[in-house]
Design an enzyme around this catalytic site. Structure first.
Site, PDB file in Angstrom:
ATOM      1  N   ASP A   1     -64.114 -10.169 -28.056  1.00 26.44           N
ATOM      2  CA  ASP A   1     -63.201  -9.187 -28.637  1.00 26.44           C
ATOM      3  C   ASP A   1     -62.812  -9.502 -30.082  1.00 26.44           C
ATOM      4  O   ASP A   1     -62.156  -8.695 -30.733  1.00 26.44           O
ATOM      5  CB  ASP A   1     -61.919  -9.099 -27.794  1.00 26.44           C
TER       6      ASP A   1
ATOM      7  N   HIS B   1     -61.146 -18.356 -23.664  1.00 26.38           N
ATOM      8  CA  HIS B   1     -61.778 -17.690 -22.531  1.00 26.38           C
ATOM      9  C   HIS B   1     -61.655 -18.580 -21.313  1.00 26.38           C
ATOM     10  O   HIS B   1     -61.732 -19.801 -21.425  1.00 26.38           O
ATOM     11  CB  HIS B   1     -63.260 -17.415 -22.835  1.00 26.38           C
TER      12      HIS B   1
ATOM     13  N   HIS C   1     -57.349  -9.045 -21.130  1.00 21.34           N
ATOM     14  CA  HIS C   1     -58.741  -8.782 -20.715  1.00 21.34           C
ATOM     15  C   HIS C   1     -59.344  -7.862 -21.779  1.00 21.34           C
ATOM     16  O   HIS C   1     -59.371  -8.212 -22.959  1.00 21.34           O
ATOM     17  CB  HIS C   1     -58.700  -8.180 -19.306  1.00 21.34           C
TER      18      HIS C   1
HETATM   19  N1  CMC Z   1     -54.112 -18.475 -28.515  1.00 23.16           N
HETATM   20  C1  CMC Z   1     -53.341 -19.592 -28.453  1.00 23.16           C
HETATM   21  N2  CMC Z   1     -53.337 -20.436 -27.422  1.00 23.16           N
HETATM   22  C2  CMC Z   1     -54.155 -20.152 -26.397  1.00 23.16           C
HETATM   23  C3  CMC Z   1     -54.980 -19.029 -26.401  1.00 23.16           C
HETATM   24  C4  CMC Z   1     -54.950 -18.179 -27.515  1.00 23.16           C
HETATM   25  N3  CMC Z   1     -55.711 -17.091 -27.573  1.00 23.16           N
HETATM   26  N4  CMC Z   1     -55.682 -18.980 -25.248  1.00 23.16           N
HETATM   27  C5  CMC Z   1     -55.306 -20.051 -24.536  1.00 23.16           C
HETATM   28  N5  CMC Z   1     -54.389 -20.758 -25.240  1.00 23.16           N
HETATM   29  C6  CMC Z   1     -53.766 -22.039 -24.852  1.00 23.16           C
HETATM   30  C7  CMC Z   1     -52.675 -21.816 -23.814  1.00 23.16           C
HETATM   31  O1  CMC Z   1     -51.416 -21.649 -24.434  1.00 23.16           O
HETATM   32  C8  CMC Z   1     -52.778 -23.102 -23.019  1.00 23.16           C
HETATM   33  O2  CMC Z   1     -52.160 -24.129 -23.771  1.00 23.16           O
HETATM   34  P1  CMC Z   1     -51.307 -25.274 -23.030  1.00 23.16           P
HETATM   35  O3  CMC Z   1     -52.299 -26.001 -22.178  1.00 23.16           O
HETATM   36  O4  CMC Z   1     -50.706 -26.080 -24.102  1.00 23.16           O
HETATM   37  O5  CMC Z   1     -50.280 -24.554 -22.202  1.00 23.16           O
HETATM   38  C9  CMC Z   1     -54.256 -23.409 -22.987  1.00 23.16           C
HETATM   39  O6  CMC Z   1     -54.777 -22.796 -24.204  1.00 23.16           O
HETATM   40  C10 CMC Z   1     -54.996 -22.824 -21.786  1.00 23.16           C
HETATM   41  O7  CMC Z   1     -54.695 -21.441 -21.733  1.00 23.16           O
HETATM   42  P2  CMC Z   1     -54.608 -20.578 -20.408  1.00 23.16           P
HETATM   43  O8  CMC Z   1     -53.791 -19.372 -20.654  1.00 23.16           O
HETATM   44  O9  CMC Z   1     -54.192 -21.481 -19.266  1.00 23.16           O
HETATM   45  O10 CMC Z   1     -56.138 -20.217 -20.201  1.00 23.16           O
HETATM   46  P3  CMC Z   1     -56.694 -19.091 -19.267  1.00 23.16           P
HETATM   47  O11 CMC Z   1     -58.072 -19.506 -18.917  1.00 23.16           O
HETATM   48  O12 CMC Z   1     -55.756 -18.795 -18.147  1.00 23.16           O
HETATM   49  O13 CMC Z   1     -56.707 -17.794 -20.205  1.00 23.16           O
HETATM   50  C11 CMC Z   1     -57.389 -16.130 -21.711  1.00 23.16           C
HETATM   51  C12 CMC Z   1     -57.833 -17.250 -20.774  1.00 23.16           C
HETATM   52  C13 CMC Z   1     -58.604 -15.352 -22.190  1.00 23.16           C
HETATM   53  C14 CMC Z   1     -56.479 -15.148 -20.936  1.00 23.16           C
HETATM   54  C15 CMC Z   1     -56.628 -16.749 -22.888  1.00 23.16           C
HETATM   55  O14 CMC Z   1     -57.473 -17.619 -23.629  1.00 23.16           O
HETATM   56  C16 CMC Z   1     -56.020 -15.706 -23.811  1.00 23.16           C
HETATM   57  O15 CMC Z   1     -54.921 -15.217 -23.545  1.00 23.16           O
HETATM   58  N6  CMC Z   1     -56.752 -15.296 -24.919  1.00 23.16           N
HETATM   59  C17 CMC Z   1     -56.282 -14.255 -25.771  1.00 23.16           C
HETATM   60  C18 CMC Z   1     -56.598 -12.907 -25.149  1.00 23.16           C
HETATM   61  C19 CMC Z   1     -58.065 -12.568 -25.257  1.00 23.16           C
HETATM   62  O16 CMC Z   1     -58.662 -12.708 -26.313  1.00 23.16           O
HETATM   63  N7  CMC Z   1     -58.630 -12.075 -24.138  1.00 23.16           N
HETATM   64  C20 CMC Z   1     -60.014 -11.636 -24.101  1.00 23.16           C
HETATM   65  C21 CMC Z   1     -60.866 -12.509 -23.213  1.00 23.16           C
HETATM   66  S1  CMC Z   1     -62.617 -12.192 -23.467  1.00 23.16           S
HETATM   67  C22 CMC Z   1     -62.879 -10.571 -22.912  1.00 23.16           C
HETATM   68  C23 CMC Z   1     -62.746 -10.466 -21.437  1.00 23.16           C
HETATM   69  O17 CMC Z   1     -63.686 -10.893 -20.736  1.00 23.16           O
HETATM   70  O18 CMC Z   1     -61.748  -9.938 -20.997  1.00 23.16           O
END
Ligand code: CMC
Length: 425
Positions: A360, A304, A265
């Site tokens: 971020d 995201h 987050h």
């Molecule tokens: N790098 C590599 N792969 C990713 C990333 C990433 N940053 N984000 C998602 N994926 C992949 C993930 O491995 C999955 O792949 P697969 O379908 O093959 O298993 C797919 O994309 C979907 O990911 P998810 O984890 O199911 O998606 P989510 O909606 O649960 O997670 C997130 C959203 C923001 C937690 C995630 O994109 C992430 O971990 N990003 C990096 C951390 C980050 O930058 N967070 C800040 C978010 S913006 C500020 C805020 O509002 O907090």
């Protein structure tokens, strides 16, 4: 789209009607849903497809990359508004008149100081304490000084708590920063605006007041506007959940700060800088990207839950980067970030998963150029988010639809069994 759906239980063929509400999204009302005599619950870990409230504060269209506060596009607010004006907008639903804004700014200014005893709370932490931990504990401690915040049903008491939170967050954040550096605290300067005073409390030195640079103050103002609210994210959900048991604003925001601290987050901005440093040089970017694709790491600052397009906040921050670097000098990590972004926007791994830079990705580069260490980055997210949390808290408290938050579980453990007659094994 019909306003109801008929659902049929496959085993018994019993039918039930599911009411569909339609506003910004289509949602089935599952509150009293039953098929025949049996209640039917939704299973949705992480609330990936669950709406928990009606809200009139922030609108996001993740597909189109749109973000609006009370109907005003974020880019217009970032260009024309100030943080305190936006805070008023979030809390009251309309932009303030000139007289209202002036009175609001004055009201915030008089509440900037924190009780002296809060400094003893800070003194109890080791110098190595993370400033988010200090912020979380200090904000929680405010309830001891302002117990009136529990009278949240009284609009006057509620308003006092809201203004105190928004006014004191920068002061506590600056104290946490200076404590980490072993420096004396600098009291708020009532002649300075919200962001200029924050920079003053952070960076002023004895006999050498902070030299205000108009463009840097404006850059901070823009970053604060962009971070002010983001509808039902993890920390806002924490604020609302804690509010649901009848809590004061300070306790709720302390929970929000804790949720924001996580690297998935608000902690992602700190993690981005760490990632850029570990990569170290542009020629090592392809190797890092291969590691991400192999599941060895996440590209921090990318992806995201809601945005499946370029995060509109990241676009604005990317523009600010150039503006700030003209004054502070270029952060050498920028080249690595740009190269990572280029790969991210072209490589099928990211394109097929619709992963784009989020808020971020670039903010840490600006914070570092302004002189902040990485552990302060999430604090700089939390300070302006206080107005969003306050607005969401107020909306929650006054929403007759809301109840104490209490999700269900699907139990998978043992059923009733007897304690062994011959004692423990
Ligand atoms: N790098 C590599 N792969 C990713 C990333 C990433 N940053 N984000 C998602 N994926 C992949 C993930 O491995 C999955 O792949 P697969 O379908 O093959 O298993 C797919 O994309 C979907 O990911 P998810 O984890 O199911 O998606 P989510 O909606 O649960 O997670 C997130 C959203 C923001 C937690 C995630 O994109 C992430 O971990 N990003 C990096 C951390 C980050 O930058 N967070 C800040 C978010 S913006 C500020 C805020 O509002 O907090």
């Amino acid at each position: 789209m019909p306003d109801s759906l008929i659902v049929t239980h496959p085993a018994s063929a019993t039918q039930a009607t599911l009411n569909i509400t339609e506003a910004s999204i289509k949602a089935a009302d599952l509150r009293q849903f039953r098929i025949g005599d049996e209640p039917l619950a939704a299973f949705d870990p992480g609330f990936t497809n669950t709406a928990v409230c009606h809200s009139a504060i922030t609108y996001i269209d993740g597909e189109a990359g749109v973000l609006e506060y009370r109907g005003y596009p974020i880019a217009e607010l970032a260009e024309k508004s100030t943080y305190l004006e936006v805070a008023w907008l979030l809390l009251n639903g309309e932009l303030p008149t000139t007289a209202e804004l002036e009175a609001w700014e004055q009201r915030v200014t008089v509440h900037r100081r924190v009780p002296e005893e809060v400094k003893t709370v800070l003194a109890g932490f080791p110098a190595s304490a993370h400033p988010m931990t200090i912020l979380m504990s200090s904000v929680a401690s405010f309830y001891s000084f302002y117990p009136d915040a529990r009278n949240f049903d009284d609009p006057e008491s509620r308003s006092r708590a809201l203004v105190r939170l928004i006014a004191k967050m920068p002061t506590i954040a600056a104290y946490a920063f200076r404590k980490g550096r072993g420096e004396d605290y600098v009291a708020p300067d009532d002649d300075l605006g919200y962001c200029a005073n924050f920079l003053h409390m952070l960076f002023a030195q004895p006999g050498r007041p902070y030299e205000e640079h108009e463009r840097l103050v404006r850059a901070m103002e823009v970053l604060f506007i962009l971070h002010a609210d983001h509808e039902q994210n993890c920390s806002t959900n924490a604020v609302r959940s804690v509010a649901s048991s009848g809590n004061d604003l300070f306790t709720c925001c302390s929970a929000g700060i804790g949720a924001l601290h996580g690297p998935l987050h608000g902690g992602a901005n700190e993690a981005v800088l760490k990632m850029l440093r570990e990569i170290g040089s542009v020629d090592r970017v392809p190797e890092f990207i291969e590691g991400v694709k192999a599941g060895k790491a996440r590209m921090m600052g990318f992806g995201h839950r809601v945005y499946k397009n370029y995060d509109p906040r990241a676009k604005i921050i990317k523009k600010s980067v150039e503006d700030v670097f003209e004054i502070t000098g270029v952060n050498p990590l920028l080249k690595i970030a740009l190269e990572l972004e280029r790969h991210g926007l072209e490589d099928d791994y990211f394109v097929s998963r619709r992963l784009y830079p989020n808020v971020d990705f670039y903010s840490g580069l600006i914070y570092e150029a302004l002189g902040f260490p990485p552990e302060m980055f999430t604090v700089l997210f939390a300070v302006p988010r206080a107005s969003g949390w306050a607005a969401q808290y107020q909306e929650f408290i006054t929403d007759p639809e809301q109840k104490i938050v209490r999700p269900k579980q699907i139990y998978t453990g043992h059923r009733t069994r007897s304690y062994p007659a011959d004692g423990p094994r």
